[in-house]
Write an enzyme that holds these catalytic residues in place. Structure first.
Site, short mmCIF file in Angstrom:
data_model
loop_
_atom_site.label_atom_id
_atom_site.label_comp_id
_atom_site.label_asym_id
_atom_site.label_seq_id
_atom_site.Cartn_x
_atom_site.Cartn_y
_atom_site.Cartn_z
N GLY A 13 35.01 9.91 21.01
CA GLY A 13 34.28 9.65 19.53
C GLY A 13 35.49 9.62 19.18
N ILE A 14 34.89 11.00 17.34
CA ILE A 14 36.56 11.14 17.21
C ILE A 14 37.43 11.55 17.63
CG2 ILE A 14 36.85 12.29 14.72
CD1 ILE A 14 33.76 12.07 13.50
N ASN A 83 37.64 19.69 17.46
CA ASN A 83 37.09 18.78 17.07
C ASN A 83 35.49 18.51 18.18
OD1 ASN A 83 36.09 15.82 16.15
ND2 ASN A 83 36.47 15.48 18.47
N ILE A 86 28.34 19.32 19.22
CA ILE A 86 27.01 18.51 19.52
C ILE A 86 25.96 19.13 18.10
CG2 ILE A 86 27.99 19.61 22.13
CD1 ILE A 86 25.87 21.88 21.32
N GLN A 145 19.09 19.82 10.03
CA GLN A 145 20.13 20.47 10.79
C GLN A 145 20.68 21.97 10.26
OE1 GLN A 145 23.23 17.59 9.76
NE2 GLN A 145 23.38 17.02 12.58
N TYR A 148 23.47 22.67 12.50
CA TYR A 148 24.65 21.80 12.65
C TYR A 148 25.13 22.59 11.30
CZ TYR A 148 28.09 17.82 12.83
OH TYR A 148 28.75 16.84 13.29
N1 CAA Z 1 14.34 14.36 3.46
C1 CAA Z 1 12.74 14.81 3.27
N2 CAA Z 1 12.29 14.43 3.83
C2 CAA Z 1 12.21 13.88 4.97
C3 CAA Z 1 13.43 13.83 5.61
C4 CAA Z 1 14.92 14.04 4.48
N3 CAA Z 1 15.84 14.08 4.70
N4 CAA Z 1 13.96 13.17 7.02
C5 CAA Z 1 12.37 13.33 7.43
N5 CAA Z 1 11.40 13.57 6.35
C6 CAA Z 1 10.01 14.05 6.83
C7 CAA Z 1 10.04 12.72 7.22
O1 CAA Z 1 9.78 12.10 6.16
C8 CAA Z 1 8.61 12.80 7.63
O2 CAA Z 1 7.67 13.23 6.72
P1 CAA Z 1 5.76 12.93 7.50
O3 CAA Z 1 5.16 14.03 8.59
O4 CAA Z 1 5.13 13.50 5.70
O5 CAA Z 1 5.84 11.63 7.59
C9 CAA Z 1 8.94 14.29 8.50
O6 CAA Z 1 9.78 14.91 7.38
C10 CAA Z 1 9.12 14.54 10.11
O7 CAA Z 1 9.62 13.42 9.83
P2 CAA Z 1 10.22 12.62 11.37
O8 CAA Z 1 8.88 11.63 12.05
O9 CAA Z 1 11.62 11.99 11.71
O10 CAA Z 1 10.58 14.48 12.59
P3 CAA Z 1 10.51 14.97 13.91
O11 CAA Z 1 11.07 15.97 14.11
O12 CAA Z 1 10.58 13.14 14.88
O13 CAA Z 1 12.76 13.91 13.38
C11 CAA Z 1 14.39 15.17 12.13
C12 CAA Z 1 12.62 15.28 12.39
C13 CAA Z 1 14.65 15.29 14.01
C14 CAA Z 1 14.94 15.80 11.93
C15 CAA Z 1 14.83 13.24 12.55
O14 CAA Z 1 14.07 13.07 11.10
C16 CAA Z 1 16.49 13.50 12.92
O15 CAA Z 1 16.76 13.37 13.67
N6 CAA Z 1 17.32 13.14 11.84
C17 CAA Z 1 17.95 13.14 11.57
C18 CAA Z 1 19.65 13.77 10.99
C19 CAA Z 1 20.67 13.44 11.10
O16 CAA Z 1 21.46 12.63 9.86
N7 CAA Z 1 21.41 13.83 12.31
C20 CAA Z 1 22.86 13.99 11.75
C21 CAA Z 1 23.45 13.64 13.34
S1 CAA Z 1 25.27 13.10 12.81
C22 CAA Z 1 26.24 13.98 12.48
O17 CAA Z 1 25.67 15.53 12.34
C23 CAA Z 1 27.37 13.84 12.74
C24 CAA Z 1 27.89 14.52 10.99
O18 CAA Z 1 28.44 15.22 10.89
C25 CAA Z 1 27.31 13.18 9.58
#
Ligand code: CAA
Length: 241
Positions: A13-14, A83, A86, A145, A148
């Protein structure tokens, strides 16, 4: 004499892009990894960069790992890029204590463990470059998160405090806050969620690992001596403050 640079999580990755660009700039690079022997071997075979397996979340392993790098590369670590990181995403009301601990340990305590292992030498030699990889999600927070975002936000505070301590000794400490970069970590985000995130990036695309490496090279240069305690955002305009 080429400076020795250690990149944690430096085989994928990065981190891999950082290792490769440092090597290209003439540094003697050591790439640390913890999880995938296969990826590390592939990386090392294709780049010629030596790899060192140790857990950055383990204090004693970092002491031994840094010593092993210095011995193998024939000089002390003068450039450290923290860097390794997880994700264990999940909303707070479903998050286990293990997933909290794992992320704090690997993403934040690691910065203490590795920096502690190099800081005495850097102070003695009156030179050091430390770059910590934070995240846009440490700056802005991110749904799902809390672990994180807390760890990455902690990295930004860690950076500012250590920068103050290191300044008189010629040690600069800076952070980079990447946005969403096209790596395995980001590809693990559910596709529908990722699509919405990309739609909010003014640049209109995910970052490339090389976009982050470019910032690291800038910050570790010998003549970047007056840049310390700063956070460089590299996020395609996703978050500005
Ligand atoms: N704001 C508001 N509501 C949100 C939302 C948000 N950003 N994201 C999800 N929701 C809501 C959904 O709409 C859903 O609502 P309803 O139940 O009313 O439909 C509820 O939250 C549950 O959503 P999910 O079905 O997605 O729930 P889940 O438990 O299966 O998963 C999660 C939740 C794990 C947070 C998943 O949405 C996810 O993985 N999101 C991405 C998180 C992310 O951006 N991670 C970054 C990883 S990369 C990284 O970290 C590198 C970096 O430095 C940038």
């Amino acid at each position: 004499m080429a400076r020795v640079a250690l990149v944690t999580g430096g085989t994928r990755g990065i981190g891999a892009a950082i290792s490769i660009s440092l090597k290209g700039a003439g540094y003697k690079v050591a790439a640390n990894y913890a999880a995938s022997d296969e990826a590390a071997k592939k990386f090392s075979d294709s780049t010629g960069i030596p790899v060192f397996k140790f857990d950055v979340g383990d204090f004693a392993a970092c002491q031994a790992g840094v010593a092993a790098v210095a011995q193998a590369l024939g000089g002390p670590v003068e450039v450290l890029v923290n860097n390794a990181g997880i994700t264990r995403d999940g909303v707070m009301h479903k998050m286990s204590a293990d997933n909290w601990d794992a992320v704090i340990r690997t993403n934040l305590s690691s910065c203490f463990n590795t920096s502690r292992a190099v800081i005495d030498g850097m102070r003695e030699r009156k030179f050091g470059r430390i770059v910590n990889i934070g995240s846009v999600n440490g700056q802005a927070g991110q749904y799902g998160q809390v672990n994180y975002a807390a760890a990455k936000s902690g990295i930004h505070g860690f950076t500012k405090a250590l920068a103050q301590e290191g300044a008189r000794a010629g040690i600069t400490v800076n952070a980079i806050a990447p946005g969403y970069v096209d790596t395995e970590m980001v590809r693990a985000v559910p596709a529908d969620v990722l699509e919405k995130i990309i739609a909010r990036i003014p640049r209109g695309r995910l970052g490339r690992a090389e976009d982050i490496a470019r910032g690291v090279l800038f910050l570790v240069a010998d003549d970047a001596d007056f840049i310390t305690g700063s956070t460089m955002s590299i996020n395609g305009g996703q978050h500005m403050y």
